[in-house]
Design an enzyme around this catalytic site. Sequence first.
Site, PDB file in Angstrom:
ATOM      1  N   CYS A   2       0.939  -1.121  -0.045  1.00 51.53           N
ATOM      2  CA  CYS A   2      -0.151  -0.173   0.073  1.00 51.53           C
ATOM      3  C   CYS A   2       0.985   1.071  -0.058  1.00 51.53           C
ATOM      4  O   CYS A   2       1.944   1.136   0.078  1.00 51.53           O
ATOM      5  CB  CYS A   2      -0.807  -0.024   1.199  1.00 51.53           C
ATOM      6  N   ARG A  27       0.927   1.787  -5.931  1.00 54.71           N
ATOM      7  CA  ARG A  27       1.225   0.779  -4.815  1.00 54.71           C
ATOM      8  C   ARG A  27      -0.169   0.213  -4.277  1.00 54.71           C
ATOM      9  O   ARG A  27      -0.108  -0.636  -3.580  1.00 54.71           O
ATOM     10  CB  ARG A  27       1.955   1.569  -3.534  1.00 54.71           C
ATOM     11  N   TRP A  74      -3.936  -1.394  -1.010  1.00 56.36           N
ATOM     12  CA  TRP A  74      -4.028  -2.921  -1.746  1.00 56.36           C
ATOM     13  C   TRP A  74      -4.351  -3.680  -0.672  1.00 56.36           C
ATOM     14  O   TRP A  74      -3.807  -4.248   0.179  1.00 56.36           O
ATOM     15  CB  TRP A  74      -2.741  -3.147  -2.457  1.00 56.36           C
ATOM     16  N   ASN A 100       1.117   0.000   6.450  1.00 54.22           N
ATOM     17  CA  ASN A 100       1.333  -1.026   5.281  1.00 54.22           C
ATOM     18  C   ASN A 100       1.902  -2.017   6.033  1.00 54.22           C
ATOM     19  O   ASN A 100       2.616  -1.966   7.061  1.00 54.22           O
ATOM     20  CB  ASN A 100       2.383  -0.365   4.384  1.00 54.22           C
ATOM     21  N   GLU A 481       9.700 -13.228 -20.466  1.00 56.89           N
ATOM     22  CA  GLU A 481       9.111 -11.766 -19.845  1.00 56.89           C
ATOM     23  C   GLU A 481       8.186 -11.163 -20.756  1.00 56.89           C
ATOM     24  O   GLU A 481       7.403 -10.466 -20.472  1.00 56.89           O
ATOM     25  CB  GLU A 481      10.517 -10.940 -19.926  1.00 56.89           C
ATOM     26  N   GLU A 488       0.346  -9.440 -17.221  1.00 58.08           N
ATOM     27  CA  GLU A 488       0.222  -8.446 -16.287  1.00 58.08           C
ATOM     28  C   GLU A 488      -0.937  -7.380 -16.784  1.00 58.08           C
ATOM     29  O   GLU A 488      -1.755  -6.888 -15.969  1.00 58.08           O
ATOM     30  CB  GLU A 488       1.416  -7.640 -15.769  1.00 58.08           C
ATOM     31  N   HIS A 504       7.137 -31.973 -25.345  1.00 58.67           N
ATOM     32  CA  HIS A 504       7.020 -32.406 -23.814  1.00 58.67           C
ATOM     33  C   HIS A 504       5.766 -31.982 -23.379  1.00 58.67           C
ATOM     34  O   HIS A 504       5.532 -32.277 -22.110  1.00 58.67           O
ATOM     35  CB  HIS A 504       8.137 -32.338 -23.227  1.00 58.67           C
ATOM     36  N   LYS A 603       3.291  -2.637  -7.269  1.00 55.53           N
ATOM     37  CA  LYS A 603       4.609  -2.401  -7.995  1.00 55.53           C
ATOM     38  C   LYS A 603       5.681  -2.964  -7.246  1.00 55.53           C
ATOM     39  O   LYS A 603       6.413  -3.720  -7.952  1.00 55.53           O
ATOM     40  CB  LYS A 603       5.063  -0.810  -8.023  1.00 55.53           C
TER      41      LYS A 603
END
Length: 608
Positions: A2, A27, A74, A100, A481, A488, A504, A603
């Site tokens: 947060c 955040r 958050w 937090n 990535e 995301e 596989h 973040k």
Amino acid sequence: MCGIVGYIGYRNVCDVLLDGLKRLEYRGYDSAGIAINDGNEIEIIKEVGKVSDLERIVANVAPKGNQGIGHTRWATHGGVTTVNAHPHSDEYKRFVLAHNGIIENYHELKEALAAEGFTFISQTDTEVIAHLLSKIYEGDMLKALTSLQDQLRGSYALAIMDREDKNHIYCMRKGSPLVLGIGEGESLCASDIPAILPYTRKVMYMDDGEIAQLSSQGIKVWDAKGTPIQKKSFFIDWDLSMAERGGYPHFMLKEIHEQGGVCRSTLKGRISGGSVDLSGELSMDEHTMISFRAVHLIACGTSYYASLIAERIFERWTDLDVKVDIASEYRYRDSKITPDTLVVFVSQSGETADTLAAQRKARACGAYCLAVTNVQGSTLARCCDDVLLLKAGPEIGVAATKTFMGQITALYLLAMYIAKVRGTFPIEQESELIDELLQIPYKIETVLEREHLIEELASKFAFSQNFLYLGRGISFPVALEGALKLKEISYIHAEAYAAGEMKHGPIALIDPNVPVVVVAPKDSLYEKTLSNIQEAKARHAPIIAVGFDGDERLASDADHVLCVPPTLEEFSPFVTVVPLQLFAYHVAKKRGCEIDKPRNLAKSVTVE
């Protein structure tokens, strides 16, 4: 994770808090709130949603004052409701605080307080702290806070106000980051630097167990026992414009476009006479570097993928035994960590909870610890024996882009420097590598000039439901990535595999509705990667390839090719990752997603 911001001074605190919360919204953005001491009482205003939703309410109330705290949440304990939003207070609204972290023993504390008659209105662990402070306070705040620390288990960063004390804000920290800003006639606290950049660049970083008192005259700090201590201050060389969008629609796009500059900045001052030289920056001497037998690279998320790329480079250039692990796994494994192990911790913020825990484990085993981070003075930077800074400037977008570029640049320099000291590759090879490395920023910028082509391709696939990403060798982490970026910010299911593993199991996923993204530079594994493309084509999957300019064979095999300037095999990730970042960005934009603030993400993960 947060965001906390606190201010005391001569300005209208409401403006400072709302500005700070906007700069910290990456955040947490489930809900937000502020608390302002108007001279008579502390007024608490909070709302579910974004800071802009809170701002509309505040505009109607127009609270006045010069002392206040704010929070953007958050959610961890308790659902996303106005009641659960911060700041929280005791039932008399004397003590108001923002928090937090996670209080692990909140349940037992809550039961004990409830048995004594304390009434709770929220589901949060934070409200327990406010009631507990109310219970133990006997007129001496420092004494009360040292007692409070003794009773709390878990992680926390706290900003606290006392209705009867209009001259001070108090802060405590354990496990969750808190930075203090030292201004002229004003003091601030915040979870991260961007919130205080408009007011000061002189900061102090709180350590675990410390208590701080903020006033318009300055900042006092005590240790966990209440003993006064002198803290070192740092000057932040970030410019305020670095934390603003600068005309771009999203921070993520701005930060993608800054990557050529980030690469240059991270290289600057570290190459001399065609040779890498980190001797003026790292405290480890040549004898120490020669004594290492192994290097462990430890990180989370995007930083972990940067470390996987670096793993291939350390294997190629050095004679060290190389191990890469996710921090949340490494800390619990029986890894062979000895004093002749170099453990490199890679973290954008330097505050990632699992990475810090892994660092404590490595240090306890006697390993030499090195931080690769973007934040000077962060907890990781202060805890390690050495620090290699990224020099990327603040990254606001939740999905990391430019710090990934800074990380691989810094890790390449570290591998090259250690290889040179250990004598594991000849001088002429270093010179060739350096010459190409210095050209990489220009090649990154060449890719960025082709953004319109990537945007057009993103439009064709924006509403696909599944993607498969493939790569071999040093391109496999790039595929990982690329898939992560798509997941995301667009919420599309994307899986990445080493291309040789396709038969596989993953090949079962392929059909005409699953686009396959293949990272295929002309490297030593190029022919094998082309074979994997053929296997995917045989199952009628649309093929999107990332390859070098002028590769006619790739153009004939793939349905779509995102071309990048050719480079040495070692440096291909620098250019091949950029189209994948842009592709993810434009897919998310076409889908109308919240690009800078993706759902459920923050973040930096500062709690376990």
